[in-house]
Design a protein around this motif. Structure first.
Motif, PDB file in Angstrom:
ATOM      1  N   LYS A 558       0.845  -1.181   0.000  1.00 60.39           N
ATOM      2  CA  LYS A 558       0.000   0.000   0.000  1.00 60.39           C
ATOM      3  C   LYS A 558       0.883   1.235   0.000  1.00 60.39           C
ATOM      4  CE  LYS A 558      -3.672   2.356   2.548  1.00 60.39           C
ATOM      5  NZ  LYS A 558      -4.542   2.321   3.738  1.00 60.39           N
ATOM      6  N   VAL A 559       0.663   2.098  -0.984  1.00 57.13           N
ATOM      7  CA  VAL A 559       1.423   3.330  -1.124  1.00 57.13           C
ATOM      8  C   VAL A 559       0.474   4.496  -0.903  1.00 57.13           C
ATOM      9  CG1 VAL A 559       2.895   4.708  -2.630  1.00 57.13           C
ATOM     10  CG2 VAL A 559       2.971   2.214  -2.769  1.00 57.13           C
ATOM     11  N   VAL A 560       0.820   5.390   0.021  1.00 55.54           N
ATOM     12  CA  VAL A 560      -0.025   6.541   0.339  1.00 55.54           C
ATOM     13  C   VAL A 560       0.541   7.783  -0.324  1.00 55.54           C
ATOM     14  CG1 VAL A 560      -0.761   5.518   2.516  1.00 55.54           C
ATOM     15  CG2 VAL A 560       1.229   7.029   2.461  1.00 55.54           C
ATOM     16  N   LYS A 561      -0.266   8.800  -0.359  1.00 53.20           N
ATOM     17  CA  LYS A 561       0.118  10.052  -0.984  1.00 53.20           C
ATOM     18  C   LYS A 561       1.148  10.773  -0.137  1.00 53.20           C
ATOM     19  CE  LYS A 561      -1.937  14.144  -3.134  1.00 53.20           C
ATOM     20  NZ  LYS A 561      -3.195  14.875  -3.376  1.00 53.20           N
ATOM     21  N   ARG A 562       2.142  11.363  -0.781  1.00 49.69           N
ATOM     22  CA  ARG A 562       3.174  12.069  -0.048  1.00 49.69           C
ATOM     23  C   ARG A 562       2.626  13.393   0.469  1.00 49.69           C
ATOM     24  NH1 ARG A 562       8.351  11.897   0.903  1.00 49.69           N
ATOM     25  NH2 ARG A 562       8.541  10.000  -0.331  1.00 49.69           N
ATOM     26  N   THR A 563       2.880  13.680   1.739  1.00 51.56           N
ATOM     27  CA  THR A 563       2.432  14.919   2.375  1.00 51.56           C
ATOM     28  C   THR A 563       3.616  15.624   3.003  1.00 51.56           C
ATOM     29  OG1 THR A 563       2.004  13.827   4.490  1.00 51.56           O
ATOM     30  CG2 THR A 563       0.192  13.895   2.891  1.00 51.56           C
ATOM     31  N   ARG A 564       3.440  16.918   3.221  1.00 52.39           N
ATOM     32  CA  ARG A 564       4.494  17.707   3.853  1.00 52.39           C
ATOM     33  C   ARG A 564       4.415  17.659   5.366  1.00 52.39           C
ATOM     34  NH1 ARG A 564       4.527  23.319   0.272  1.00 52.39           N
ATOM     35  NH2 ARG A 564       4.884  22.347  -1.751  1.00 52.39           N
ATOM     36  N   ALA A 565       3.274  17.222   5.872  1.00 55.77           N
ATOM     37  CA  ALA A 565       3.087  17.226   7.316  1.00 55.77           C
ATOM     38  C   ALA A 565       3.948  16.178   8.002  1.00 55.77           C
ATOM     39  CB  ALA A 565       1.619  16.991   7.665  1.00 55.77           C
ATOM     40  N   THR A 567       3.238  12.956   8.269  1.00 57.50           N
ATOM     41  CA  THR A 567       2.496  11.765   8.689  1.00 57.50           C
ATOM     42  C   THR A 567       2.634  10.703   7.627  1.00 57.50           C
ATOM     43  OG1 THR A 567       0.502  12.631   7.645  1.00 57.50           O
ATOM     44  CG2 THR A 567       0.848  13.157   9.978  1.00 57.50           C
ATOM     45  N   ARG A 568       2.810   9.466   8.068  1.00 57.96           N
ATOM     46  CA  ARG A 568       3.028   8.365   7.148  1.00 57.96           C
ATOM     47  C   ARG A 568       2.030   7.271   7.434  1.00 57.96           C
ATOM     48  NH1 ARG A 568       8.018   8.978   4.749  1.00 57.96           N
ATOM     49  NH2 ARG A 568       7.927   6.842   4.003  1.00 57.96           N
ATOM     50  N   GLY A 569       1.750   6.504   6.434  1.00 58.29           N
ATOM     51  CA  GLY A 569       0.860   5.367   6.590  1.00 58.29           C
ATOM     52  C   GLY A 569       1.139   4.341   5.538  1.00 58.29           C
ATOM     53  N   GLY A 570       0.500   3.201   5.629  1.00 55.90           N
ATOM     54  CA  GLY A 570       0.710   2.163   4.619  1.00 55.90           C
ATOM     55  C   GLY A 570       1.194   0.894   5.263  1.00 55.90           C
ATOM     56  N   VAL A 571       0.794  -0.205   4.719  1.00 55.39           N
ATOM     57  CA  VAL A 571       1.151  -1.507   5.266  1.00 55.39           C
ATOM     58  C   VAL A 571       1.630  -2.395   4.141  1.00 55.39           C
ATOM     59  CG1 VAL A 571      -0.458  -1.368   7.187  1.00 55.39           C
ATOM     60  CG2 VAL A 571      -1.228  -2.318   5.015  1.00 55.39           C
ATOM     61  N   THR A 572       2.371  -3.393   4.511  1.00 58.10           N
ATOM     62  CA  THR A 572       2.824  -4.415   3.577  1.00 58.10           C
ATOM     63  C   THR A 572       2.488  -5.761   4.163  1.00 58.10           C
ATOM     64  OG1 THR A 572       4.638  -3.006   2.891  1.00 58.10           O
ATOM     65  CG2 THR A 572       4.796  -5.340   2.337  1.00 58.10           C
ATOM     66  N   GLU A 573       1.803  -6.573   3.398  1.00 57.94           N
ATOM     67  CA  GLU A 573       1.409  -7.878   3.883  1.00 57.94           C
ATOM     68  C   GLU A 573       1.839  -8.935   2.886  1.00 57.94           C
ATOM     69  OE1 GLU A 573      -2.740  -7.838   4.486  1.00 57.94           O
ATOM     70  OE2 GLU A 573      -2.712  -6.352   6.099  1.00 57.94           O
ATOM     71  N   GLU A 574       2.028 -10.129   3.397  1.00 63.73           N
ATOM     72  CA  GLU A 574       2.356 -11.281   2.552  1.00 63.73           C
ATOM     73  C   GLU A 574       1.347 -12.372   2.819  1.00 63.73           C
ATOM     74  OE1 GLU A 574       5.529 -14.896   2.299  1.00 63.73           O
ATOM     75  OE2 GLU A 574       5.899 -13.212   3.645  1.00 63.73           O
ATOM     76  N   GLY A 575       0.935 -13.057   1.784  1.00 62.45           N
ATOM     77  CA  GLY A 575      -0.011 -14.139   1.972  1.00 62.45           C
ATOM     78  C   GLY A 575      -0.204 -14.895   0.697  1.00 62.45           C
ATOM     79  N   PRO A 576      -0.981 -15.968   0.717  1.00 64.62           N
ATOM     80  CA  PRO A 576      -1.222 -16.741  -0.492  1.00 64.62           C
ATOM     81  C   PRO A 576      -2.009 -15.942  -1.512  1.00 64.62           C
ATOM     82  CG  PRO A 576      -2.643 -17.470   1.287  1.00 64.62           C
ATOM     83  CD  PRO A 576      -1.682 -16.495   1.893  1.00 64.62           C
ATOM     84  N   LEU A 577      -1.839 -16.292  -2.760  1.00 59.40           N
ATOM     85  CA  LEU A 577      -2.552 -15.601  -3.826  1.00 59.40           C
ATOM     86  C   LEU A 577      -4.048 -15.799  -3.677  1.00 59.40           C
ATOM     87  CD1 LEU A 577      -0.353 -16.389  -6.932  1.00 59.40           C
ATOM     88  CD2 LEU A 577      -0.553 -14.235  -5.713  1.00 59.40           C
ATOM     89  N   LEU A 578      -4.794 -14.710  -3.936  1.00 63.15           N
ATOM     90  CA  LEU A 578      -6.252 -14.782  -3.850  1.00 63.15           C
ATOM     91  C   LEU A 578      -6.787 -15.459  -5.099  1.00 63.15           C
ATOM     92  CD1 LEU A 578      -7.015 -11.202  -2.514  1.00 63.15           C
ATOM     93  CD2 LEU A 578      -6.948 -13.316  -1.208  1.00 63.15           C
ATOM     94  N   GLU A 579      -7.567 -16.466  -4.913  1.00 63.35           N
ATOM     95  CA  GLU A 579      -8.146 -17.168  -6.050  1.00 63.35           C
ATOM     96  C   GLU A 579      -9.392 -16.467  -6.570  1.00 63.35           C
ATOM     97  OE1 GLU A 579      -6.739 -21.608  -4.574  1.00 63.35           O
ATOM     98  OE2 GLU A 579      -8.852 -21.121  -4.867  1.00 63.35           O
ATOM     99  N   ASP A 580     -10.096 -15.762  -5.705  1.00 62.76           N
ATOM    100  CA  ASP A 580     -11.324 -15.081  -6.110  1.00 62.76           C
ATOM    101  C   ASP A 580     -10.979 -13.633  -6.398  1.00 62.76           C
ATOM    102  OD1 ASP A 580     -14.681 -14.771  -4.670  1.00 62.76           O
ATOM    103  OD2 ASP A 580     -13.832 -14.192  -6.598  1.00 62.76           O
TER     104      ASP A 580
END
Length: 631
Positions: A558-565, A567-580
């Motif tokens: 997840k990539v969030v918009k760059r801000t001057r304030a 504040t940062r956010g965003g997560v990275t997850e790993e898991g099996p491929l979604l079949e649906d």
């Protein structure tokens, strides 16, 4: 990269030039000085005296025997030990006078003296070389020979070696692949290149163009064409036109493709001796060329620095088939297996008949076959497949050698939380290899590949939807020492970047070393974060030697918009491929809706407060406007 290799090839010429600059003028100067000297004779200054019996006896050469005897008696009176007690006189009489008299009176000694210049015969030997006279005419120091030595050994010989070296280095890269081959691969590689079309690119290597074309090979190649025609992707509706088109290609292309197909279909035993040798040469070059072909597929081609996924997967699949001698047509999806029957064909004693019998028992793919209990698998192979106990043991041995892979992937920015647009994202992946026989590094079971081949893996982080390869790296489990050094250095640099102390860094390095020794390899890379959004990437582990052992897992970024304030956010997850795919899209939409509400909710609350408190509403509106300007 190519420029650096060419510059390194010119380094010997630079060294020779620098040596020639002082040596050539110095040699010319010495030769000129030697020629200007007018010395008429050069006298020997050594202490060695030449034995002259006539001079010792005080006679002229050619004296008679009576004169020799008279001279000897006269000198005996003067120097004989009985007449002269001086020790020096005794020595001179024995070593000179008596020896000279014997040399002139004894027939054998006189003959030796006349032939060899010494009464005892030959005292040594001389060697010489035949040189033109003009080389020896320079007076003073044999300057001609010196010039010949310097020019021949110090200049001409290094130049010949340099020319031979540069003629080869100008054609080949550091990996012993021709530059012409790399150029052809670069321009033939396409983003939509299907795996079945990778063969057409591989055979365009310049190395294959050097394979001899003989008239005697024409008939055997046409017979081979008829036996492998189904593997050539020809349009059966227009088979005559397709055949004519195939034979109109360059003879080297036709021969190379037919020989590769003969290897894939395991029909090399039917070839002539000359074609067998040519086939071995083609197969020997294949892994080296496929490695370069893979690099051409994953090399950055887009503005974002991404390679192409689809041709990369096709290149690895072709490599697997060549190493295991499995036809490409066997990879077509059948039943519940996306890889077809190809993975089973690398097992000993397996053929189409055995696979059809096993398929009746609902064994869809190789992984299900490997996951069975040994007893159940033996019963299946013996009762259904019709294999003997010895053949079943061969199958089990190969299954024990086949690798199983596990991967742990993390993506993030060093020292920061979340990922913003334009950040340098660090990818850290631990690849763990396990085998049933307990070995980590082992050569693949490839009885039809007649050369040494090590097992290699390709780590590819890609976006399936856009066909983009974000990161790729070749991994080997053969060299544990190099893997320990690389992992230790990478972890140490990462910990230092995070500001860890020495104790924490040492602990992290020790843990990494233990992982490597237990069969894991560390892959680290970086890429620049793209625009704001949620990205569902896929991590591929592709083996170049085994079929059915590849592994892939999903990685969400997840990539969030760059801000001057700040504040940062965003997560990275790993898991099996979604079949649906629908569930995946709903998750993305939900995340986008959350971002949308968090971005504009403050403005809606400010509008509601205007009706109650005008002054507070104006203050809130001005504050919100300033924040939006900053954003």
């Amino acid at each position: 990269m190519g420029a650096s290799e060419e510059n390194s090839g010119l380094f010997p010429i630079f060294i020779l030039t620098m040596l020639a600059l002082p040596l050539v003028p110095y040699t010319i100067m010495k030769l000129c000085r030697a020629a200007s000297k007018k010395a008429k004779s050069i006298h020997c200054q050594c202490a060695i005296q030449v034995f002259e019996p006539f001079s010792i006896l005080g006679l002229q050469p050619g004296a008679s025997d009576s004169e020799i005897k008279k001279a000897y008696r006269r000198l005996s009176v003067q120097y004989h030990p009985d007449k002269n007690p001086d020790p020096d006189a005794h020595t001179y009489f024995v070593e000179s006078i008596a020896k000279a008299y014997q040399a002139l009176t004894d027939p054998i000694s006189r003959e030796n003296f006349e032939k060899y210049g010494h009464p005892d015969g030959r005292q040594g030997f001389q060697m010489g070389i035949a040189l033109p006279q003009f080389l020896l005419n320079i007076e003073g120091a044999s300057g001609g020979i010196l010039l010949l030595w310097i020019v021949g050994v110090c200049i001409l010989l290094p130049l010949v070696v340099a020319v031979v070296y540069l003629s080869k280095s100008s054609k080949y890269t550091g990996n012993n692949v021709m530059h012409q081959t790399l150029s052809a691969y670069y321009f033939c590689m396409k983003p939509s290149l299907a795996p079945s079309k990778v063969m057409d690119v591989l055979i365009k290597a310049a190395e294959y163009m050097e394979i001899p074309i003989r008239r005697s090979d024409e008939e055997p190649l046409r017979n081979l064409f008829m036996s492998v025609r189904t593997e050539l992707n020809l349009d059966l509706k227009n088979i005559k036109q397709e055949q004519a088109k195939f034979w109109k290609q360059h003879p080297a292309l036709v021969k190379t493709e037919l020989l590769i197909q003969a290897h894939l279909t395991r029909q090399t035993t039917t070839l002539t001796p000359d074609l067998k040798n040519d086939c071995k040469r083609v197969i020997e070059l294949a892994p080296r060329l496929i490695d370069e072909l893979m690099k051409m597929a994953v090399i950055p081609r887009t503005a974002q620095g991404h390679g192409w996924l689809r041709p990369a997967v096709g290149v690895v699949e072709l490599s697997q088939c060549i190493i295991q001698a499995v036809p490409l047509g066997a990879r077509k999806a059948t039943g519940g297996s996306s890889e077809g029957n190809a993975p089973f064909l690398q097992l000993p004693h397996f053929n189409e008949a055995v696979m059809k019998k096993i398929a009746r028992k609902k064994v869809k793919n190789l992984q299900e076959f490997r996951d069975m209990k040994i007893e159940d698998r033996a019963e299946l192979l013996s009762q259904i497949g019709g294999l003997s106990a010895t053949e079943i043991q061969d199958v089990e041995s190969v299954l024990d050698m086949m690798p199983s892979m596990a991967v742990e992937v993390t993506c993030g920015t060093e020292g920061e939380e979340g990922i913003q647009e334009g950040d340098i994202v660090t990818v850290q992946a631990w690849l763990t290899l396990k085998r049933a026989n307990g070995l980590t590094h082992a050569l693949p079971h490839a009885p039809y590949f007649p050369f040494h081949k090590e097992e290699n893996w390709w780590f590819v982080l890609a976006d399936q939807n856009s066909n983009n390869v974000w990161l790729s790296q070749k991994v080997s489990f053969m060299d544990e020492a190099s893997a320990v050094i690389a992992a230790s250095k990478a972890i140490e640099e990462t910990m230092e970047g995070l500001g860890a102390n020495a104790k924490e860094t040492n602990k992290a390095v020790r843990d990494a070393v233990d992982k490597v020794k237990n069969g894991s390899r560390l892959v680290m890379g970086k890429f620049q974060a793209p625009a704001e959004g949620n990205y569902n990437l896929t991590c591929y582990l592709l083996c170049d030697s085994w079929l059915g052992c590849d592994r892939k897992t999903g990685v969400k970024v997840k990539v969030v918009k760059r801000t001057r304030a700040g504040t940062r956010g965003g997560v990275t997850e790993e898991g099996p491929l979604l079949e649906d795919g629908a569930d995946e899209e709903e998750d993305i939409e939900a995340e986008e809706d959350e971002d949308y509400e968090s971005e504009y909710s403050e403005d809606e609350e400010d509008d509601k407060q205007k009706t109650k408190k005008d002054n507070q509403g104006k203050a809130a509106t001005s504050s919100s406007g300033s924040d939006s300007d900053e954003e």
